[in-house]
Design a protein around this motif. Structure first.
Motif, PDB file in Angstrom:
ATOM      1  N   HIS A  77       0.876  -1.167   0.000  1.00  0.00           N
ATOM      2  CA  HIS A  77       0.000   0.000   0.000  1.00  0.00           C
ATOM      3  C   HIS A  77       0.919   1.224   0.000  1.00  0.00           C
ATOM      4  O   HIS A  77       2.051   1.144   0.480  1.00  0.00           O
ATOM      5  CB  HIS A  77      -0.854   0.044   1.267  1.00  0.00           C
ATOM      6  CG  HIS A  77      -1.739  -1.154   1.456  1.00  0.00           C
ATOM      7  ND1 HIS A  77      -3.096  -1.061   1.583  1.00  0.00           N
ATOM      8  CD2 HIS A  77      -1.460  -2.466   1.539  1.00  0.00           C
ATOM      9  CE1 HIS A  77      -3.615  -2.261   1.745  1.00  0.00           C
ATOM     10  NE2 HIS A  77      -2.635  -3.137   1.715  1.00  0.00           N
ATOM     11  N   PRO A  78       0.436   2.365  -0.435  1.00  0.00           N
ATOM     12  CA  PRO A  78       1.319   3.529  -0.480  1.00  0.00           C
ATOM     13  C   PRO A  78       1.910   3.877   0.887  1.00  0.00           C
ATOM     14  O   PRO A  78       3.022   4.393   0.967  1.00  0.00           O
ATOM     15  CB  PRO A  78       0.423   4.662  -0.983  1.00  0.00           C
ATOM     16  CG  PRO A  78      -0.716   3.992  -1.658  1.00  0.00           C
ATOM     17  CD  PRO A  78      -0.885   2.649  -1.010  1.00  0.00           C
ATOM     18  N   GLU A  79       1.240   3.576   1.959  1.00  0.00           N
ATOM     19  CA  GLU A  79       1.755   3.968   3.281  1.00  0.00           C
ATOM     20  C   GLU A  79       2.764   2.969   3.863  1.00  0.00           C
ATOM     21  O   GLU A  79       3.319   3.187   4.932  1.00  0.00           O
ATOM     22  CB  GLU A  79       0.602   4.197   4.275  1.00  0.00           C
ATOM     23  CG  GLU A  79      -0.295   3.014   4.540  1.00  0.00           C
ATOM     24  CD  GLU A  79      -1.442   2.874   3.529  1.00  0.00           C
ATOM     25  OE1 GLU A  79      -1.344   3.446   2.413  1.00  0.00           O
ATOM     26  OE2 GLU A  79      -2.426   2.192   3.848  1.00  0.00           O
ATOM     27  N   ASP A  80       3.005   1.873   3.158  1.00  0.00           N
ATOM     28  CA  ASP A  80       3.913   0.860   3.695  1.00  0.00           C
ATOM     29  C   ASP A  80       5.378   1.247   3.549  1.00  0.00           C
ATOM     30  O   ASP A  80       5.753   1.979   2.641  1.00  0.00           O
ATOM     31  CB  ASP A  80       3.688  -0.474   2.973  1.00  0.00           C
ATOM     32  CG  ASP A  80       2.342  -1.081   3.322  1.00  0.00           C
ATOM     33  OD1 ASP A  80       1.882  -0.885   4.459  1.00  0.00           O
ATOM     34  OD2 ASP A  80       1.735  -1.732   2.443  1.00  0.00           O
ATOM     35  N   VAL A  81       6.191   0.728   4.474  1.00  0.00           N
ATOM     36  CA  VAL A  81       7.644   0.809   4.307  1.00  0.00           C
ATOM     37  C   VAL A  81       8.105  -0.596   3.974  1.00  0.00           C
ATOM     38  O   VAL A  81       7.919  -1.537   4.753  1.00  0.00           O
ATOM     39  CB  VAL A  81       8.355   1.325   5.568  1.00  0.00           C
ATOM     40  CG1 VAL A  81       9.860   1.403   5.314  1.00  0.00           C
ATOM     41  CG2 VAL A  81       7.811   2.685   5.950  1.00  0.00           C
ATOM     42  N   TYR A  82       8.667  -0.698   2.814  1.00  0.00           N
ATOM     43  CA  TYR A  82       8.922  -1.994   2.229  1.00  0.00           C
ATOM     44  C   TYR A  82      10.417  -2.212   2.120  1.00  0.00           C
ATOM     45  O   TYR A  82      11.138  -1.350   1.633  1.00  0.00           O
ATOM     46  CB  TYR A  82       8.255  -1.999   0.842  1.00  0.00           C
ATOM     47  CG  TYR A  82       8.638  -3.139  -0.032  1.00  0.00           C
ATOM     48  CD1 TYR A  82       7.929  -4.335   0.021  1.00  0.00           C
ATOM     49  CD2 TYR A  82       9.694  -3.033  -0.929  1.00  0.00           C
ATOM     50  CE1 TYR A  82       8.283  -5.392  -0.791  1.00  0.00           C
ATOM     51  CE2 TYR A  82      10.046  -4.080  -1.742  1.00  0.00           C
ATOM     52  CZ  TYR A  82       9.341  -5.262  -1.663  1.00  0.00           C
ATOM     53  OH  TYR A  82       9.695  -6.303  -2.480  1.00  0.00           O
ATOM     54  N   TRP A  83      10.878  -3.376   2.572  1.00  0.00           N
ATOM     55  CA  TRP A  83      12.309  -3.652   2.495  1.00  0.00           C
ATOM     56  C   TRP A  83      12.570  -5.020   1.883  1.00  0.00           C
ATOM     57  O   TRP A  83      12.271  -6.039   2.491  1.00  0.00           O
ATOM     58  CB  TRP A  83      12.944  -3.589   3.891  1.00  0.00           C
ATOM     59  CG  TRP A  83      14.426  -3.839   3.877  1.00  0.00           C
ATOM     60  CD1 TRP A  83      15.257  -3.830   2.794  1.00  0.00           C
ATOM     61  CD2 TRP A  83      15.254  -4.152   4.998  1.00  0.00           C
ATOM     62  NE1 TRP A  83      16.550  -4.102   3.166  1.00  0.00           N
ATOM     63  CE2 TRP A  83      16.580  -4.302   4.521  1.00  0.00           C
ATOM     64  CE3 TRP A  83      15.013  -4.303   6.361  1.00  0.00           C
ATOM     65  CZ2 TRP A  83      17.647  -4.609   5.354  1.00  0.00           C
ATOM     66  CZ3 TRP A  83      16.080  -4.603   7.193  1.00  0.00           C
ATOM     67  CH2 TRP A  83      17.383  -4.753   6.689  1.00  0.00           C
ATOM     68  N   CYS A  84      13.135  -4.996   0.713  1.00  0.00           N
ATOM     69  CA  CYS A  84      13.602  -6.229   0.087  1.00  0.00           C
ATOM     70  C   CYS A  84      15.120  -6.234   0.212  1.00  0.00           C
ATOM     71  O   CYS A  84      15.789  -5.328  -0.279  1.00  0.00           O
ATOM     72  CB  CYS A  84      13.163  -6.301  -1.369  1.00  0.00           C
ATOM     73  SG  CYS A  84      13.929  -7.656  -2.264  1.00  0.00           S
ATOM     74  N   MET A  85      15.642  -7.260   0.860  1.00  0.00           N
ATOM     75  CA  MET A  85      17.068  -7.296   1.183  1.00  0.00           C
ATOM     76  C   MET A  85      17.916  -7.898   0.048  1.00  0.00           C
ATOM     77  O   MET A  85      19.111  -8.095   0.210  1.00  0.00           O
ATOM     78  CB  MET A  85      17.262  -8.083   2.476  1.00  0.00           C
ATOM     79  CG  MET A  85      18.317  -7.517   3.363  1.00  0.00           C
ATOM     80  SD  MET A  85      18.197  -8.110   5.065  1.00  0.00           S
ATOM     81  CE  MET A  85      18.275  -9.865   4.900  1.00  0.00           C
ATOM     82  N   ALA A  86      17.290  -8.203  -1.083  1.00  0.00           N
ATOM     83  CA  ALA A  86      18.053  -8.725  -2.227  1.00  0.00           C
ATOM     84  C   ALA A  86      18.992  -7.639  -2.742  1.00  0.00           C
ATOM     85  O   ALA A  86      18.965  -6.497  -2.276  1.00  0.00           O
ATOM     86  CB  ALA A  86      17.098  -9.152  -3.330  1.00  0.00           C
ATOM     87  N   ASP A  87      19.804  -7.988  -3.729  1.00  0.00           N
ATOM     88  CA  ASP A  87      20.676  -6.999  -4.354  1.00  0.00           C
ATOM     89  C   ASP A  87      20.026  -6.573  -5.668  1.00  0.00           C
ATOM     90  O   ASP A  87      19.472  -7.401  -6.399  1.00  0.00           O
ATOM     91  CB  ASP A  87      22.046  -7.618  -4.618  1.00  0.00           C
ATOM     92  CG  ASP A  87      23.086  -6.555  -4.945  1.00  0.00           C
ATOM     93  OD1 ASP A  87      23.970  -6.313  -4.106  1.00  0.00           O
ATOM     94  OD2 ASP A  87      23.004  -5.955  -6.052  1.00  0.00           O
ATOM     95  N   ILE A  88      20.112  -5.295  -5.961  1.00  0.00           N
ATOM     96  CA  ILE A  88      19.491  -4.790  -7.194  1.00  0.00           C
ATOM     97  C   ILE A  88      20.199  -5.368  -8.421  1.00  0.00           C
ATOM     98  O   ILE A  88      19.661  -5.366  -9.516  1.00  0.00           O
ATOM     99  CB  ILE A  88      19.474  -3.239  -7.189  1.00  0.00           C
ATOM    100  CG1 ILE A  88      18.617  -2.731  -6.020  1.00  0.00           C
ATOM    101  CG2 ILE A  88      18.934  -2.676  -8.506  1.00  0.00           C
ATOM    102  CD1 ILE A  88      18.623  -1.214  -5.838  1.00  0.00           C
ATOM    103  N   GLY A  89      21.394  -5.906  -8.223  1.00  0.00           N
ATOM    104  CA  GLY A  89      22.108  -6.569  -9.312  1.00  0.00           C
ATOM    105  C   GLY A  89      21.472  -7.870  -9.772  1.00  0.00           C
ATOM    106  O   GLY A  89      21.907  -8.462 -10.750  1.00  0.00           O
ATOM    107  N   TRP A  90      20.457  -8.332  -9.070  1.00  0.00           N
ATOM    108  CA  TRP A  90      19.711  -9.510  -9.499  1.00  0.00           C
ATOM    109  C   TRP A  90      18.302  -9.086  -9.873  1.00  0.00           C
ATOM    110  O   TRP A  90      17.853  -8.000  -9.522  1.00  0.00           O
ATOM    111  CB  TRP A  90      19.648 -10.553  -8.373  1.00  0.00           C
ATOM    112  CG  TRP A  90      20.985 -10.935  -7.850  1.00  0.00           C
ATOM    113  CD1 TRP A  90      21.541 -10.536  -6.669  1.00  0.00           C
ATOM    114  CD2 TRP A  90      21.971 -11.769  -8.472  1.00  0.00           C
ATOM    115  NE1 TRP A  90      22.794 -11.088  -6.516  1.00  0.00           N
ATOM    116  CE2 TRP A  90      23.081 -11.848  -7.610  1.00  0.00           C
ATOM    117  CE3 TRP A  90      22.015 -12.482  -9.689  1.00  0.00           C
ATOM    118  CZ2 TRP A  90      24.222 -12.592  -7.914  1.00  0.00           C
ATOM    119  CZ3 TRP A  90      23.144 -13.215  -9.980  1.00  0.00           C
ATOM    120  CH2 TRP A  90      24.241 -13.271  -9.104  1.00  0.00           C
TER     121      TRP A  90
END
Ligand code: WTA
Length: 680
Positions: A321-334
């Motif tokens: 949702h727009p109010e969420d704080v989202y964290w994906c710990m992957a690397d943007i290189g993948w």
């Protein structure tokens, strides 16, 4: 028979064969609290996306985006398997991830950049700030580098805010970015530069990793030389400084070629660049990945189809949702980072966390401190990271006040025990978990539970997501019925908008590797005759959930990173002493799989630690430290069939402490006991 199909028969061991089979697990239900707020709770969605509604159902995906010209044809499938989605439409990805949010969300954080050193402040970039920085950089790329729509640019950048900024600046111009994982070696970067014919390389001087400030600029110099060896010239190397105004790398700039971007940007202050509106099927980026043959291949993703796909799946599977704080710990290189740190979340105006460092550094409490301080409520990571965090700090999560409503696991099969720890301890029993199965080629998720609809089952990805219709075939092409308990090759019956368009400069390989295997008629113009072969073994339980067993080809999934055994073997063969090399996957408690490298030497040469180290160093310099073999085992001879084929199955059994079975039909059965002794 195609090269890749025949190579399939040459592979004596697959991850699926040595996969651990676990028993059926009990369900876990999403909480009422989660369901009450979820973006998708209507089971009718599966009816809406049934095969008889295909392909028009995907309009719903495209309608999450802004189109400068609305598209006319949902799917042009007239030239299988080259699918064209949303034909006639014109679109810009950067506009969709940045500009369109300004009216409502300009003061909202788009990117939280978390440096590895805890002493350094977190940087919060608002959508307005992102807009300004992307525009200035786009002006620089256009006016200083002369880049225009359709050109390729290679990025070799670490996990810093400048990475999404650079990607979005390229997307604004229609320049095709090819981001190479920063952990890859300079040589690996160079081969991707030459394959994509990038004239510009964008990098950073240094970055923090596990407590060290690594010199990254040196890799750029190696990359340019490696590209030149392939006959390709790089005109410009643009270098971000990790600390603007300060040089953090001892490697000198090359005059006339190297430019410090953050200094040059001063010339472009305040400049604005109109987003270039391109056909929906124009390429957005290339992502190189390992496959069944030696060279990595550039998977080409489109603007319209890809962006629609990652936006829809971010909204309904990640429940952003727009109010969420989202964290994906992957690397943007993948691919995970492209789809689920940058494009999907930003298209939804979420706040996305970019973390520079290693999750277990300086201790296994680090991720939970970050989550607590930024109030992250959606968390996304890999089984390898979960296993490492569990081993290094099984009780750490209980010490922090973070609360996740939703967590994702991606990239490898997850053991039910590890899943349960993730759920109970990291998720505090509150968070739903989605185990998402997909690939670089597929752009976004293929199988997962829909978190507000399905119960979760540890160790199983779930059914196909809405619009995805998987099927499991046996080797003869017979469909395995639901609940058969038998493993087979998982395929997708239908095209979908996120699917890659082709392999860069190699459309034949694209057809051969992904569509030839189960194609019912190579002349057919009907998409139903062209199932997509994923390259994974899978079983489908009676409830329709898929359990992914691992690769059926010679790809090893090390800590969620895809490596080709052939690439590692080629690197070993560059060492002059080596005559033969064979790589096998070994089960590892933390990384899932690690490679063991067996080699034989030229006649007359004796095995030594020095040669073994040299071989290991060659793998690291050709590919990167992630490919470093667990052991280099120098053997007097490889176990071989009478026709001279290396029996990798025997080597894999030895490495995994299993019985190699009947070896009496080998040309040299006596070597097996010798190898067993050496591999101890
Ligand atoms: C594996 C990563 C089990 C699989 C997104 C696939 C998984 C390969 C899962 C693609 C999962 C990915 N469960 N295995 N949830 N997700 N895989 O291209 O073998 O880096 O083919 O894309 O990872 O890796 P890639």
């Amino acid at each position: 028979m195609s090269e890749d199909n025949s190579s399939r028969h040459a592979v004596d061991v697959s991850e699926a064969q040595i996969a651990v089979h676990w028993r059926e697990e009990a369900y876990f239900s999403p909480s009422n609290r989660f369901i009450a707020q979820a973006n998708l709770t209507d089971p009718g969605v599966f009816e809406r996306f049934s095969l008889d509604k295909f392909p028009e159902c995907f309009k719903e995906f495209a309608d999450l985006l802004d189109w400068s010209k609305y598209w006319e044809t949902t799917l042009d499938a007239s030239n299988p398997p080259f699918w064209r989605w949303f034909v006639g439409g014109r679109i810009n990805a950067c506009h969709n991830c940045v500009d369109r949010h300004l009216a409502k969300h300009k003061n909202k954080t788009a990117i939280h950049f978390v440096p590895e050193p805890e002493s350094e402040a977190v940087q919060h970039l608002t959508y307005q700030e992102l807009f300004v920085r992307v525009n200035e950089l786009a002006a620089l790329l256009r006016d200083f580098c002369g880049l225009k729509a359709g050109d390729r640019v290679t990025l070799h950048m670490p996990m810093v805010a400048e990475l999404p900024i650079t990607m979005l600046a390229c997307a604004r111009l229609g320049v095709i970015h090819s981001q190479v994982f920063s952990g890859f070696s300079g040589k690996a970067c160079g081969s991707r530069i030459s394959d994509s014919e990038s004239r510009v390389l964008i990098t950073m001087d240094a970055y923090h990793r596990a407590g060290q400030l690594l010199d990254h600029k040196e890799k750029a110099d190696i990359a340019v030389v490696a590209a030149a060896e392939d006959g390709h010239r790089v005109d410009k190397v643009l270098i971000w400084q990790r600390y603007p105004g300060k040089t953090s790398s001892p490697t000198k700039l090359v005059p006339g070629r190297d430019v410090v971007i953050n200094e040059l940007l001063a010339t472009y202050r305040g400049q604005r660049v109109d987003p270039v509106q391109l056909p929906a099927e124009a390429p957005l980026f290339l992502m190189y990945t390992s496959g069944t043959t030696g060279r990595p291949k550039g998977c080409q993703h489109s603007i319209g189809g890809y962006l629609a796909y990652v936006t829809w799946t971010s909204k309904y599977i990640q429940d952003i949702h727009p109010e969420d704080v989202y964290w994906c710990m992957a690397d943007i290189g993948w691919i995970t980072g492209h789809s689920y740190i940058v494009y999907g979340p930003l298209a939804l105006a979420a706040s996305s966390v970019v973390f520079e460092g290693v999750p277990t550094h300086p201790d296994a409490g680090r991720p939970w401190r970050i989550a607590e301080s930024l109030d992250v409520n959606i968390f996304h990571t890999s089984p390898t990271a979960i296993r490492a965090l569990r081993r290094n700090g099984p009780d750490e999560p209980t010490k922090y006040q973070h609360h996740f409503k939703h967590m994702t696991t991606v990239g490898e099969p997850i053991e039910p025990e590890v899943w349960k720890w993730y759920h109970r301890v990291v998720g505090k029993g509150e968070a739903v978990i989605v185990d998402t199965w997909w690939q670089t080629e597929t752009g976004g998720f293929l199988c997962s539970t829909v978190p507000g609809i399905h119960p979760m089952k540890p160790g199983s990805a779930g059914p196909g997501i809405p619009g995805i219709h998987p099927v499991i075939y046996d080797d003869e092409g017979v469909e395995l019925p639901i609940g058969s308990g038998r493993a087979g090759n998982i395929c997708i019956r239908n095209p979908w908008p996120g699917a890659f368009q082709t392999i860069w400069k190699d459309p034949e390989r694209y057809v051969r590797q992904y569509y030839a295997r189960y194609c019912r008629d190579p002349n057919s113009k009907d998409w139903r005759d062209w199932p997509y072969l994923a390259g994974d073994g899978a079983v489908q339980a009676a409830d329709g959930y898929y359990r992914i067993l691992g690769r059926i080809d010679d790809v090893i999934n090390v800590a969620g990173h895809r490596l080709g055994t052939k690439e590692i073997e080629s690197a070993a063969l560059l060492v002059p002493e080596v005559v033969e090399a064979a790589v096998v996957p070994v089960a590892d408690e933390i990384k899932g799989k690690v490679p063991d490298l067996y080699v034989s030497l030229k006649p007359g040469l004796a095995a030594s630690a020095e040669i073994a180290n040299k071989i290991s160093a060659s793998v690291v310099s050709e590919i990167g430290a992630i490919a470093r073999p667990r052991h280099v085992i120098i053997v007097p001879d490889m176990p071989k069939t009478r026709s001279g084929k290396i029996m990798r199955r025997v080597l894999a059994a030895i490495s995994n402490g299993q019985d190699p079975g009947d070896v009496s039909t080998l040309a040299n059965p006596e070597v097996v006991d010798t190898i067993k002794g050496l591999a101890k």
